[in-house]
Structure formats: C-alpha cells, structure tokens
Scaffold this active site. Structure first.
Site, PDB file in Angstrom:
ATOM      1  CG  HIS A 259     -23.921   7.890 -38.494  1.00  0.00           C
ATOM      2  ND1 HIS A 259     -23.796   9.252 -38.652  1.00  0.00           N
ATOM      3  CD2 HIS A 259     -23.986   7.678 -37.158  1.00  0.00           C
ATOM      4  CE1 HIS A 259     -23.795   9.829 -37.462  1.00  0.00           C
ATOM      5  NE2 HIS A 259     -23.896   8.899 -36.536  1.00  0.00           N
ATOM      6  CB  SER A 310     -28.701   7.462 -42.255  1.00  0.00           C
ATOM      7  OG  SER A 310     -29.098   6.102 -42.223  1.00  0.00           O
ATOM      8  CD  GLU A 470     -21.852  11.396 -33.962  1.00  0.00           C
ATOM      9  OE1 GLU A 470     -22.486  10.993 -34.957  1.00  0.00           O
ATOM     10  OE2 GLU A 470     -22.128  11.061 -32.791  1.00  0.00           O
ATOM     11  CB  SER A 644     -13.565 -14.865 -41.577  1.00  0.00           C
ATOM     12  OG  SER A 644     -12.228 -15.318 -41.491  1.00  0.00           O
ATOM     13  CB  THR A 647     -16.965 -17.031 -39.070  1.00  0.00           C
ATOM     14  OG1 THR A 647     -16.134 -15.899 -38.735  1.00  0.00           O
ATOM     15  CG2 THR A 647     -16.201 -17.991 -39.961  1.00  0.00           C
TER      16      THR A 647
END
Length: 713
Positions: A259, A310, A470, A644, A647
């Site tokens: 996930h 998870s 899912e 990026s 940032t």
C-alpha cells in the site's frame, strides 16, 4: 689492477647490471599497465548488458511515455483515507502518468500506471472518449488498461457515484481534467515514440518492506492453503525491462504488493508516496542531467494484490499511550480506532516513504541489470463489462450478489432515516451487518457501481490481470493460479507469469476470500459485492483467459455498457478573491532565508501567496525553483523544481482570502558549494467589477551560500 673494458668503456659486470635493469623496467611497466587497465574496468560505470541472443525476426513495437497529471494542490480533498478534512496544501512530489504500448504487428495493448488513488469509472470513460477522438478505434476499452498506484496523497473529485462524491466534495472538473489530460498525453508520447524493441522478464523478492495488516483474517484461510506460502504477504517483485534493438534501455515496469500509505492521514502535501519514489530514483538515474519528469527513460511501479498489505513495518500502536493496538479490532482502550496508527520503518512519514521506495528501487535495479528471459510471441487483450449485481456464481448453490456495506451499530438510525435493506441483500451479505444498503440507493446518483470492467492483456508469456479493486494477498494468489491454469490448458502458453494489477479501470473497494469475509475486518466489511465476490471475479477472469487461448476473444459478449452521468455536480465552490496583508504584495518574502547553509540543512523561505487553484492547469510547470548561480556565465541554473524529492511546497491558507507559501529545500549531501536562490511562482485572483481576473506573480529569496564545510553561521 683495473678491470678490462669489454665495450664502450663498460665492464662485463656493468653490462650485466644494465641488461637486468632494462628487463626489470619492462616487467614493471607491463605490470603497472595491467593494473591500471584492471582498476579502470572496475571503476567504470556498469553499462546495461546487451543480450547475447539475437532479437526475434519479428520484434515488438514498443513505446513509452510519461506526463504530469498533478491537479490543483490547494483545497481539493485527497483520495484514499476518505477524510473530507484532509485537503491538499502543497506539493511533496508531483504526480505522473506513465504509459507503455506494445504491438506485435497485428494487435496492440496499452498499460498505464497513474500516480493517483485509483482509476474511477468516470475517469476511464473520459480518457477513452479523448483517445477515440484522437485515434479512432486504435485504443479501446479492450486493449487499454488504466491503473492507479494507490497513493493516498493524490487528489480526489473524479468519481460519479454518490458514496465517493460525499468524501471528495463532489465531481470536480478542475481535479479530473488534469488527470485525464495527463493520462492521454502519456499515451500520446508513447504512441509517437514507438520503435522496434525487446522485452525481458525478471523477478525476485523484497523483504522487510510490507506487513499484513489483517493477520487475523488471513489465518481464517484454509491451513493447507496457507502452508503453501512462506509469508502472509507476497514479497515477490516482477519486472519487465524494455529496450530498443541495440540494447539501450527504454523503460521498466514493476509490480510489488504494498500500500502506498507511508505518507499518513495527517499529510497535506500531494505526494506519489513509496512507489512513486521508486520511479523517481530509477528515472533520475537513467535520465542523467534531467529534472524530474523529464528524459526518455520511463520507470513505472504499480501495486499488486496489496489489499491487506501495509508498508508500515513496525505495526500499529496507540499514539496516545504507546501500547500495541488490539489484535482483533485494531483499536485502543482510550480513543478507539482513531488512536490506532501504524508506523515505520522510519521515524516519520517522509523517512518511511524514502526507505520503502529505496528498497523497491534497489531490487528493481538489480533485476533490470540481470534480466535475460526474453518475451516473444503475440499480444492479446480480452475485456468484458459485467453487472456484478446480477452474477450467478457456480458454487454449491446459485445466488445473486448485490452491492452493500454495513455496521450493526447504526441499524436503528438507518432504518428510521433510510429504511431497512431488503431481505435478499441481507441474506446475500451474511454475516455482514448492513448500515446503508448502497447497492439499493440511487439518489441523487447510484451510490456504488454495478457494472465493472474485467480485463486481461498478455504479452508473450506474461498475463496482466486488471483487477478493479483491492485484492487481498490470498485473493490475488487464487486469481493468479486460476488464470495460469486456464492459459496453460493449451500449448500456446507455457511457464506463464501472471501478474495482478490492482486499482484498474473502476474502483470497487476490496476483494477478500470467502473465509476472510467471515471475519468482517476492514477489508471484508469493504467487499461490497458479498462473500462470493472473489469467486465471481475468478469465474470471469477464467472466461477471458479461455477466450484468449482458444482464439475466441471476438465472441465474448461485450456486456452492458457503464453509465456516463451528465448530472454530476461539485460540492466545492470557486476559490475566493486573493488578498494580501497591508503594505505587502504577492510574491513578497515574509520570512527570509539565512545567508549561509551547509549540506544536510534545510533552507526555508515564506512568500505572500495566492490560492494554487487560481493557477489553473499547472501540469508540466512548477510553483518553485531552486537555482544555482554560475559565475563563469553569469546565469542561474534550475537544479530543483516542486517535482523534486528535496523540495517541499507548503501552501498555508489563512483567513479573509489571504495565504502564504513556505518553500523548503532539504539540501542533499551531494549539493555543490556555491550561490543559490529560491523562487516562487503563482497566480492571484481579483475581481474587476464582476469579472474575475487572474494575474501571474513571482517572488525570489535573497541569495545564500551553500558549503560542505562546518562554518558557523
């Protein structure tokens, strides 16, 4: 007595020494040369191996493409945690759509992986409509798979069913259109760059990167079935390597069951999460010198059967006490389920995203470099629309399955406000208690889809199963096994690799096994077509696989076409007029940078900003740049954008139409020493009489120095 000279005044002993010296010099030079060649070969960058086998006489035509699909990064709800209060407030990384086209000379298939929560039916229908306008019947519902990576930090608002619209603030055109345009553009790029090429398959395992979040449900599966597997999650990663005929890399497509929820429900920054970071790392390595989202090499990482999987490998803990959550119901003694949060492997969500993404990237890189098993043969595509509320599953008895969800706590309120569900629905979904019979509710629009896509495409010996939801770990294993058995009943398929791709074409929540459904944890309770949902899907996927191997795809019933509702509506108003604090202007710096930083530190600057929604379509653009000054040319070079990893663009919404933008640059250790600045770009809205007017603005920080040494500030 003096020695007698033998030649040129040298004695015989002196001549012997000279000869030995020359011989030793020659040997030394030879050894040094050999050593230098060996060291050079070790330090040279490893090149992509060129397969020794000759290309097929009929190679595939291959095209790869990538395009920005990031929508408005302010005010729009995020898609994944179903929390209407979790709205976007900036950018961690941009979101991209990546397309791969394969053509065998007679048939063509397209696989798209978009960094969004999931593909909705409305989104798919709009994309197919745009493709038909551009390409006629070349790209259709049967040969195009659209998949979402399932990042929970993408934008919502692209659904046409009521239940999804409630948490997404309706159908938002401003959020939907960038995704549609991005997906179509990625296909355009792939279409225009098609060339003869080769495809190689490889697979391996990634450990310590996923965790089954519902082990109690998994244990309800038959013991003999569980004993066939060493883990309660699938740790396998499958990769396809795409090259041209010269062996130069074009792209990689990988599948791994996890996930993308390393970025948790407190996050407000648009982010591609862990799978997106794997794509980012691979593309940055291959597209040397290019900014993120640029360059010809395309790396897609899709999720697989990750419904109960998870990335938070430390497991769930109570955030208020530090104790482990209750094993059976994932709740805490104080605060209930809201206090139960999964963590890890990092100390915060950014570090966890980085660790999981790097683990996936490193293994994919290894498999890519060693891929030797070449795919050859044909491509096939099979697709049907299926009304899941009218499916007869061949079990011990037959019955119809209709879409509902439930929870016993609110039964009394439900009955008084909405009415009780029908007995057919209650019988069908037993043991699930039903809160709202969404499958029987059609106001103002149907609450859940009834008609879903089932689809398989094959490329050589690889079969890609497009699952519209899912699938849990064991559900995915059963689907893979069933499709593999069906394909290999005929000699046309041997050693077939079946890949599960989740979140495709339409979202129908979860798909559990019958046994997991009985436990009614989150995944089972969110399996909306009842306990035999998995059996229904397997039945239809088997039918598609059989049609492919028997050459009868053209005889498959098309099925009932899904609706395209014209009366969808937004629940989010237009952004207000932007305003600034007294004696300031848009783009003005409120909190300035320091004059000196060292690598590893964080630069931060805050600007007066407009609402990002007023910037309109910002695909392929940026709200920020980090720039380095070159003394030799007197020019500034953009080294980072808001795409990026280094940032972060935070949009902070204030009151009265005012807002700020804080830009962070987390200086990497590899940053060069020098002079830098940060710039911010945006738009603000004013109203002239009654007409809204959008105006661009920009701002820049003071210049600052970055150094690798430990200067004091």
């Amino acid at each position: 007595m003096a020695r007698k000279a033998v030649c040129c005044g040298f004695s015989s002993l002196e001549l012997l020494f000279m000869v030995l010296f020359l011989l030793m010099t020659g040997v030394s030079v030879g050894l040094i040369t050999a050593l230098a060649i060996n060291l050079n070969s070790q330090t040279q960058e490893t090149k992509e191996p060129i397969p020794s086998a000759k290309p097929s006489e009929n190679p595939f035509l291959i095209g790869v493409g990538r395009a920005d699909c990031t929508g408005p990064v302010g005010d729009i709800p995020m898609m994944g945690y179903a929390n209407a209060d979790q709205t976007a407030g900036g950018i961690h990384t941009r979101l991209f759509s990546r397309a791969f086209i394969v053509d065998d000379g007679s048939r063509r298939v397209v696989f798209v992986s978009a960094e969004i929560g999931m593909v909705s039916q409305r989104l798919r229908l709009e994309v197919l409509k745009e493709l038909e306008l551009k390409y006629g019947n070349l790209y259709r519902q049967d040969n195009v798979i659209l998949s979402g990576t399932h990042t929970h930090s993408g934008l919502a608002g692209y659904f046409q069913y009521t239940l999804f619209m409630i948490t997404s603030k309706g159908y938002l055109k401003s959020s939907t259109q960038p995704i549609v345009n991005g997906i179509v553009k990625s296909i355009d790029v792939a279409h225009n760059n098609m060339k003869p090429g080769r495809i190689f398959l490889n697979k391996g395992e990634i450990v310590d990167s996923n965790l089954n979040r519902s082990p109690h449900s998994y244990l309800n599966n038959p013991k003999e079935e569980r004993e066939r597997y060493k883990s309660n999650t699938d740790e396998q990663i499958v990769t396809l390597k795409f090259t041209d005929l010269d062996g130069d890399g074009m792209g990689i497509f990988s599948w791994f069951a996890v996930h993308p929820v390393s970025m948790n429900y407190t996050n407000r920054l648009v982010s591609s999460d862990n799978l997106g970071y794997a794509s980012y790392l691979f593309e940055q390595e291959k597209n040397i010198g290019s900014l993120p989202g640029e360059g010809p090499f395309v790396a897609a990482f899709a999720t697989s059967n990750s419904g109960d999987v998870s990335p938070n490998t430390r497991g769930p803990y109570c955030v208020n006490t530090g104790d482990k959550c209750d094993y059976l119901n994932s709740s805490c003694p104080i605060g209930g389920t809201k206090m139960c949060v999964a963590f890890g492997p990092g100390d915060d969500m950014f570090e966890s995203t980085k660790i999981i993404g790097e683990n996936i990237y490193r293994k994919a890189k290894e498999l890519y470099s060693k891929a030797e098993q070449e795919l050859q043969g044909s491509v096939h595509a099979a697709h049907q629309w299926v009304n899941m509320t009218d499916v007869t599953v061949q079990l011990n008895s037959t019955h119809s399955v209709r879409a509902v969800e439930g929870d016993p706590f609110w039964d009394g309120i439900r009955d008084s406000l909405l009415g009780a569900p029908s007995k057919d629905v209650e019988d069908c979904h037993n043991p699930k208690p039903i809160l709202i019979s969404t499958g029987e509710m059609n106001w103002p629009l149907p609450w859940h889809p009834a008609i879903v896509d089932v689809q398989i495409i094959t490329v050589g010996s690889v079969a890609i199963v497009a699952v519209p939801g899912e699938a849990t770990t064991m559900s995915g294993r059963r689907i893979r096994e069933a499709v593999k058995q069906e394909l290999e009943m005929h000699n046309s398929f041997t050693n077939t690799e079946v890949v599960i791709t989740g979140l495709c074409n339409i979202y129908t929540h979860y798909i559990t096994t019958f046994e997991e459904y009985q436990v009614q944890r989150y995944e089972g309770a969110s399996t909306i077509y009842g306990p035999h949902t998995l059996s229904a899907y397997i039945q239809h996927f088997r039918g598609l696989a059989k049609a492919i191997v028997e050459g009868k795809v053209g005889e498959l019933p098309k099925g009932p076409e899904p609706p395209f509702f014209s009366n969808v509506f937004p629940l989010l108003g237009e952004p207000p007029v932007d305003k600034v604090p007294e004696n300031t202007t848009f783009g003005q710096v409120l909190e300035q940078v320091d004059s000196l930083y060292k690598v590893g530190e964080v630069v931060s600057v805050t600007f007066v900003a407009g609402n990002p929604r007023n910037s309109g379509d910002m695909r392929g653009k940026t709200f920020i740049t980090v720039e380095r000054f070159h003394n030799s040319s007197g020019t500034w070079e953009v080294i980072h954008t808001d795409a990026s990893w280094e940032t972060r663009f935070h949009w902070i919404k204030g009151s009265g139409g005012q807002s700020n933008a804080t830009v962070e640059w987390h200086i990497p250790l590899s940053a060069a020493s020098g002079t830098y600045r940060i710039r911010h770009f945006g738009h603000y809205k004013q109203r002239v009489v009654i007409t809204p007017v959008i105006t661009a603005y920009e701002g820049a920080s003071d210049v600052f120095q970055v150094t690798k040494t430990l200067y004091s500030h």
